[in-house]
Design a protein around this motif. Structure first.
Motif, PDB file in Angstrom:
ATOM      1  N   ARG A  68       0.673   4.528  -2.620  1.00  0.00           N
ATOM      2  CA  ARG A  68       0.503   5.903  -2.152  1.00  0.00           C
ATOM      3  C   ARG A  68       1.520   6.835  -2.797  1.00  0.00           C
ATOM      4  NH1 ARG A  68      -2.313   6.912   2.682  1.00  0.00           N
ATOM      5  NH2 ARG A  68      -0.818   8.560   3.180  1.00  0.00           N
ATOM      6  N   MET A 102       0.145  10.663  -2.592  1.00  0.00           N
ATOM      7  CA  MET A 102      -0.260  10.786  -1.190  1.00  0.00           C
ATOM      8  C   MET A 102       0.957  10.923  -0.286  1.00  0.00           C
ATOM      9  SD  MET A 102      -3.204   7.856  -1.440  1.00  0.00           S
ATOM     10  CE  MET A 102      -3.933   7.995   0.179  1.00  0.00           C
ATOM     11  N   THR A 123       0.828  -1.207   0.000  1.00  0.00           N
ATOM     12  CA  THR A 123       0.000   0.000   0.000  1.00  0.00           C
ATOM     13  C   THR A 123       0.857   1.250   0.000  1.00  0.00           C
ATOM     14  OG1 THR A 123      -1.877  -1.069   1.085  1.00  0.00           O
ATOM     15  CG2 THR A 123      -1.681   1.310   1.359  1.00  0.00           C
ATOM     16  N   GLU A 124       1.951   1.228   0.745  1.00  0.00           N
ATOM     17  CA  GLU A 124       2.832   2.396   0.803  1.00  0.00           C
ATOM     18  C   GLU A 124       3.393   2.740  -0.573  1.00  0.00           C
ATOM     19  OE1 GLU A 124       2.514   0.626   4.817  1.00  0.00           O
ATOM     20  OE2 GLU A 124       2.867  -0.166   2.825  1.00  0.00           O
ATOM     21  N   THR A 170      -8.906   2.830  -2.682  1.00  0.00           N
ATOM     22  CA  THR A 170      -8.226   2.464  -1.448  1.00  0.00           C
ATOM     23  C   THR A 170      -8.668   1.103  -0.933  1.00  0.00           C
ATOM     24  OG1 THR A 170      -7.978   3.112   0.886  1.00  0.00           O
ATOM     25  CG2 THR A 170      -9.998   3.743  -0.213  1.00  0.00           C
TER      26      THR A 170
END
Length: 509
Positions: free
Chosen positions: A297, A302, A293-294, A334
């Motif tokens: 982003r 993000m 997920t990082e 998301t």
């Protein structure tokens, strides 16, 4: 529970549903969204009154007026959506509903000690005096489980209890379930993750269209038979098409769209490289904590990478914010559908057109005619099941909420769509619909970057997959090399990552 019926107005939610649970048994309850699982649980615990049916519990007729009465009688429920109080302490949440003190005064020492004892059963050591909202969703889920353990229940209902847990936390939960079983406590385990059912459950009851269609020992029913019974489809069709709904993979070459080289954003991302072509579905996989997920982003602006670079459509790309990514034609779904995706109190119409509002607005006024055209088109195209576009999105099933979020971004006509756990918490029928939709969009030229914890979803759905381990790209898998065994091997032991030149040029397919 036998012959259970429940209607809401003219809608039949349950018709002839049966459920029998043995002492000290872990019993799976499965079915598509809308099959009646949640309604059956709510009828059992007194949230809804049944229209017909017979209940017995511990050998006696059973009828309760509300969940509090069910809890007092020995039935506790852990819901998928965490129903705790974020601004209160962990200890207060663990002991919620239980008396600790006299004459209106709380015995904080006893309360904190009890919370620490119950969390200790889950191998969780945290400061129980801190507010619950300070902790991750996974920790909050463990707190909800610990709260249930404090009621000395004879039957514990767990509704998607692992949806926010990593592999280590899942195993801790399974050990707690085994301990409960050894103490004679029964567990109803609701999950869409089939592997979990086979790992922990003794028997399974399958619901379809409000009816019980099959009950069997887990050892006597295969995964494909289970899916076929849930969907009401012929087993041969399931065997031919696979468990997911992706269909055939893309075999041609893909024009480069996005390439990432040496991305780092510590502490989770250290050296990640990958590429996505137009019309290509690229999987990102790895154990929880690997930086999946990082990484997404960073693509969406993000977070800003500490080092590394992007090339997008052949030129350097450095998004400062999601606004930059959206302007470049990138959408992002998301993994936290409830917390970061939908706005629960708003309608389907408002949620679907949220990202499109700047293009529907002039001088601060929304062009409602254009908005209606967009909403009607996507509701029809995606088969979103809602009573009307004005229905609050919180009332939709998880699968239909996910379709609304997909429509939100596709209304912008993006070139790259990032999907973080696109089918988490969704039943197999809705999963297949969404997976087929993703493949259809890719065939029309959309580049897809898909993060998934489900190995089958990556293997069957990706044209190419990158495996992350400890924040690094450790393997690039494609073609016949993209197998479950290869993925598991890379997650466990690592492998040589794709060469920098291959990834930078977007040819690593």
């Amino acid at each position: 529970m036998s012959g259970v019926e429940k209607r809401f107005g003219g809608v039949v939610a349950l018709s002839g549903a049966d459920l029998e649970i043995g002492h000290g048994e872990v019993h799976a309850l499965v079915g598509e969204n809308g099959a009646g699982k949640s309604t059956l649980i709510k009828v059992l615990t007194g949230y809804h009154r049944r229209d017909a049916g017979q209940f017995t519990f511990l050998g006696q007729p059973f009828d309760v007026a509300d969940p509090k009465m069910a809890q007092a009688r020995g039935i506790a429920t852990i819901y998928q959506e965490i129903n705790l109080v974020g601004f209160r302490s962990v200890a207060e949440n663990v002991c919620l509903g239980r008396p600790f003190g006299r004459f209106g005064f709380i015995n904080w020492t006893a309360l904190n000690a009890e919370a620490e004892r119950l969390l200790g059963r889950l191998n969780l050591s945290i400061d129980v005096r801190r507010p619950l909202e300070d902790f991750s969703i996974a920790t909050q889920q463990m707190v909800a489980i610990a709260r249930t353990l404090g009621f000395s229940s004879r039957l514990v209902i767990m509704d998607e209890p692992t949806s926010s847990l990593n592999d280590r936390e899942v195993e801790v939960l399974f050990n707690v379930i085994r301990q409960l079983k050894s103490e004679g406590v029964s567990v109803v385990f609701v999950s869409h993750k089939l592997d979990e059912l086979y790992a922990i459950c003794d028997r399974v009851t399958i619901l379809r269209d409000g009816r019980t269609v099959k009950t069997a020992a887990m050892s006597e029913i295969s995964k494909l038979e289970l899916v076929a019974a849930m969907l009401g489809k012929d087993l041969g069709r399931i065997e031919k098409s696979g468990v997911t709904g992706f269909g055939s993979k893309s075999t041609g070459q893909h024009e480069p769209l996005l390439a990432a080289q040496g991305l780092a954003h510590r502490p989770r991302v250290h050296d990640v490289s990958f590429s996505v072509g137009k019309g290509e579905i690229v999987g990102i996989s790895g154990l929880l904590g690997a930086g999946r997920t990082e990484t997404t982003r960073l693509v969406f602006g993000m977070d800003k990478p500490e080092s590394g670079s992007f090339a997008y459509k052949g030129t350097a790309f450095a998004p400062v914010s999601p606004k930059d990514a959206i302007a470049a034609g990138i959408g992002y779904c998301t993994e936290d559908r409830k917390g970061e995706g939908i706005i629960p109190l708003l309608s389907v119409r408002e949620n679907l057109t949220l990202a499109l509002l700047p293009m529907l607005t002039k001088n601060g006024i929304v062009d409602e005619a254009k908005q209606k055209q967009v909403v009607d088109r996507f509701i029809k195209r995606f088969g979103i099941k809602c009573s009307s576009p004005e229905q609050p999105i919180r009332e939709l099933s998880g699968g239909n909420q996910q379709k609304v979020l997909l429509a939100r971004w596709l209304a912008l006509d993006p070139e790259l769509l990032i999907l973080d756990e696109p089918t988490r918490g969704i039943d197999v029928g809705a999963k297949a619909e969404i997976q087929a939709l993703i493949r259809e969009l890719a065939e029309k030229g959309l580049g897809v970057l898909m993060v998934s914890s489900e190995i089958e979803e990556i293997v069957e759905g990706s044209d190419k997959a990158y495996i992350l381990r400890d924040g690094r790209t450790v393997a690039t898998l494609k073609g016949d090399g993209l197998t479950a065994d290869a993925m598991l091997g890379a997650m466990a032991h690592g492998a040589d990552p794709a060469s920098p030149s291959e990834v930078a040029q977007g040819t690593g397919r």
